[in-house]
Scaffold this motif. Sequence first.
Motif, mmCIF file in Angstrom:
data_model
loop_
_atom_site.group_PDB
_atom_site.id
_atom_site.type_symbol
_atom_site.label_atom_id
_atom_site.label_comp_id
_atom_site.label_asym_id
_atom_site.label_seq_id
_atom_site.Cartn_x
_atom_site.Cartn_y
_atom_site.Cartn_z
ATOM 1 N N THR A 163 53.167 26.160 42.019
ATOM 2 C CA THR A 163 54.475 26.806 41.905
ATOM 3 C C THR A 163 54.712 27.310 40.489
ATOM 4 O O THR A 163 55.281 28.390 40.284
ATOM 5 N N ALA A 164 54.260 26.556 39.480
ATOM 6 C CA ALA A 164 54.379 27.034 38.101
ATOM 7 C C ALA A 164 53.555 28.301 37.891
ATOM 8 O O ALA A 164 53.952 29.200 37.146
ATOM 9 N N PHE A 165 52.405 28.387 38.555
ATOM 10 C CA PHE A 165 51.620 29.609 38.493
ATOM 11 C C PHE A 165 52.334 30.765 39.195
ATOM 12 O O PHE A 165 52.287 31.914 38.751
ATOM 13 N N ASN A 166 53.007 30.480 40.294
ATOM 14 C CA ASN A 166 53.554 31.527 41.162
ATOM 15 C C ASN A 166 54.914 32.079 40.747
ATOM 16 O O ASN A 166 55.314 33.153 41.214
ATOM 17 N N LEU A 167 55.656 31.368 39.916
ATOM 18 C CA LEU A 167 57.065 31.711 39.722
ATOM 19 C C LEU A 167 57.287 33.138 39.235
ATOM 20 O O LEU A 167 58.218 33.814 39.679
ATOM 21 N N ALA A 168 56.471 33.617 38.306
ATOM 22 C CA ALA A 168 56.671 34.971 37.783
ATOM 23 C C ALA A 168 56.459 36.012 38.878
ATOM 24 O O ALA A 168 57.239 36.967 39.002
ATOM 25 N N MET A 169 55.423 35.833 39.703
ATOM 26 C CA MET A 169 55.170 36.779 40.795
ATOM 27 C C MET A 169 56.228 36.655 41.883
ATOM 28 O O MET A 169 56.663 37.652 42.467
ATOM 29 N N MET A 170 56.666 35.439 42.138
ATOM 30 C CA MET A 170 57.724 35.211 43.117
ATOM 31 C C MET A 170 59.000 35.946 42.706
ATOM 32 O O MET A 170 59.653 36.597 43.531
ATOM 33 N N GLU A 171 59.344 35.845 41.441
ATOM 34 C CA GLU A 171 60.534 36.520 40.934
ATOM 35 C C GLU A 171 60.396 38.024 41.067
ATOM 36 O O GLU A 171 61.358 38.729 41.413
ATOM 37 N N GLU A 172 59.190 38.539 40.834
ATOM 38 C CA GLU A 172 58.961 39.984 40.972
ATOM 39 C C GLU A 172 59.124 40.426 42.423
ATOM 40 O O GLU A 172 59.683 41.489 42.707
ATOM 41 N N HIS A 173 58.665 39.618 43.358
ATOM 42 C CA HIS A 173 58.814 39.982 44.775
ATOM 43 C C HIS A 173 60.276 39.905 45.225
ATOM 44 O O HIS A 173 60.704 40.706 46.066
ATOM 45 N N VAL A 174 61.034 38.955 44.693
ATOM 46 C CA VAL A 174 62.471 38.934 44.990
ATOM 47 C C VAL A 174 63.120 40.197 44.446
ATOM 48 O O VAL A 174 63.985 40.800 45.101
ATOM 49 N N ARG A 175 62.706 40.633 43.261
ATOM 50 C CA ARG A 175 63.235 41.876 42.698
ATOM 51 C C ARG A 175 62.931 43.065 43.622
ATOM 52 O O ARG A 175 63.800 43.899 43.883
ATOM 53 N N MET A 176 61.720 43.147 44.116
ATOM 54 C CA MET A 176 61.347 44.251 44.994
ATOM 55 C C MET A 176 62.221 44.273 46.250
ATOM 56 O O MET A 176 62.665 45.332 46.699
ATOM 57 N N GLY A 215 46.125 40.771 54.342
ATOM 58 C CA GLY A 215 45.742 41.515 53.165
ATOM 59 C C GLY A 215 46.372 40.981 51.895
ATOM 60 O O GLY A 215 47.139 40.015 51.900
ATOM 61 N N ALA A 216 46.056 41.653 50.792
ATOM 62 C CA ALA A 216 46.420 41.164 49.465
ATOM 63 C C ALA A 216 47.777 41.633 48.993
ATOM 64 O O ALA A 216 48.230 41.215 47.935
ATOM 65 N N THR A 217 48.462 42.493 49.743
ATOM 66 C CA THR A 217 49.596 43.217 49.176
ATOM 67 C C THR A 217 50.966 42.719 49.601
ATOM 68 O O THR A 217 51.977 43.289 49.188
ATOM 69 N N ASN A 218 51.038 41.662 50.394
ATOM 70 C CA ASN A 218 52.334 41.227 50.904
ATOM 71 C C ASN A 218 52.432 39.709 50.882
ATOM 72 O O ASN A 218 51.620 39.024 51.513
ATOM 73 N N PRO A 219 53.419 39.146 50.177
ATOM 74 C CA PRO A 219 53.517 37.685 50.098
ATOM 75 C C PRO A 219 53.793 37.030 51.444
ATOM 76 O O PRO A 219 53.475 35.854 51.631
ATOM 77 N N GLY A 259 47.604 30.573 46.379
ATOM 78 C CA GLY A 259 48.050 29.986 47.639
ATOM 79 C C GLY A 259 47.084 30.331 48.753
ATOM 80 O O GLY A 259 45.959 30.806 48.520
ATOM 81 N N ALA A 260 47.517 30.121 49.996
ATOM 82 C CA ALA A 260 46.628 30.334 51.139
ATOM 83 C C ALA A 260 46.139 31.771 51.221
ATOM 84 O O ALA A 260 44.955 32.022 51.462
ATOM 85 N N TYR A 272 56.327 31.744 49.798
ATOM 86 C CA TYR A 272 55.441 31.129 48.815
ATOM 87 C C TYR A 272 55.295 29.632 49.025
ATOM 88 O O TYR A 272 54.434 29.004 48.409
ATOM 89 N N ASP A 273 56.163 29.029 49.830
ATOM 90 C CA ASP A 273 56.146 27.587 50.058
ATOM 91 C C ASP A 273 56.235 26.820 48.738
ATOM 92 O O ASP A 273 55.415 25.954 48.441
ATOM 93 N N PRO A 274 57.241 27.121 47.903
ATOM 94 C CA PRO A 274 57.265 26.500 46.570
ATOM 95 C C PRO A 274 57.543 25.006 46.622
ATOM 96 O O PRO A 274 58.227 24.510 47.504
ATOM 97 N N CYS A 275 56.975 24.316 45.646
ATOM 98 C CA CYS A 275 57.249 22.900 45.430
ATOM 99 C C CYS A 275 57.880 22.805 44.043
ATOM 100 O O CYS A 275 57.194 22.664 43.032
#
Length: 428
Positions: free
Chosen positions: A378-391, A299-303, A271-272, A415-418
């Motif tokens: 969004t298909a690329f991001n879903l696993a990481m998105m789910e991990e951030h929701v868990r956090m 930075g790289a550490t926060n969605p 993403g951006a 994440y601005d998912p589509c």
Amino acid sequence: MKNLYLPITVDHIARVEGKGGVEIVVGDDGVKEVKLNIIEGPRFFEAITLGKKLDEALAVYPRICSFCSAAHKLTAVEAAEKAIGFTPRDEIQALREVLYIGDMIESHALHLYLLVLPDYMGYSNPLRMVNEYRKEINTALELKNLGSWMMDELGSRAIHQENAVMGGFGKLPDKATLEAMKRKLKEALPKTEYTFDLFAKLEQYEEVEGPVTHLAVKPRRDVYGIYGDVIKASDGNEFPGEDYREHIKEFMVEHSFAKHSHYHGKPFMTGAISRLVNNAGTLYGKARELYEGHKDLLGATNPFANNLAQALELVYFTERAIDLIDEALARWPVKPRDEVALKDGFGVSTTEAPRGILVYALEVRDGKLNYADIITPTAFNLAMMEEHVRMMAEKHYSDDPERLKFLAEMVVRAYDPCISCSVHVARL
């Protein structure tokens, strides 16, 4: 009561494209499970284009999404051109990128102002913001309309563009229209800078701070942009886009009609913010200046940094479109299209859609589409998105459930998912 597992459920995530929900299962000793339930019905865009004439298949792909239809059309066209061994002229590529930038401007403006900003301003939807935040809503609509108009002029319509074809364009706007487009982009620059200043003041929640691997397309000509043939990872690795299957693995999960993806066995983000993490050194102009002054927020550490990264890209891509129009005008008049000869072949295009890497892999045989594989951001991001929701859930599971639902949705919206784009099925 011991070992009582209770679900905290968001049936429909508001203010995102498509239908998805969040389910957080909580026990007396913490979070047990987090699911992003992507329940948008399966769609068969790859499958329904198999066997079609190549130009007919290319007309289908922008229908995948109205938010990013130009991204789908232009990526598909480039994959097809690679498959048949055709390379467009530089001025055609410049104007295609202007069309793509129209998509980027429209999408970022809508996401930031109408989907994200209500969370921070305490509103359930942007319509309720009109009286108190009229300037922000007007800015959103002005930028959105600019991007839409750019796509209309270069793509023949604001959504589901037909004018981008193999070999170039069906037709091109006249010189006066391109000069008017350049003027409007210059007039929009102060609005993009206002957007960046606004989003630089908004909170990035520390609950989701942590290591993230970011993937982005390495831009051609070493200038921050949309097109490229190499995928770059923040772990220092680079690989040709055509080798994406060797590095990125898709897999099914029971709770989603969309696959998840891992890079070398782990979730990743695109993403951006991923573009900035990997390619910030290729920025120029006002955007480069803003980036240098706000590195701590990008930075790289926060969605949540993805929101500010999109705001920075509004500045950058507005400037970049002006330069690309100048590049085309310097060669005016431009022939709209070159003839293409259909040959058998296989081509992969990797571009940067508003939400991240978009992959099209197409095989042409006897003038027809023989194979298609599409993977969306969004298909690329879903696993990481789910991990951030868990956090986020692990920090707030003992809070008011409504507060946790709100924060979980905010993570997803960053994440601005589509979602509709993510649920393709290649085989029936």
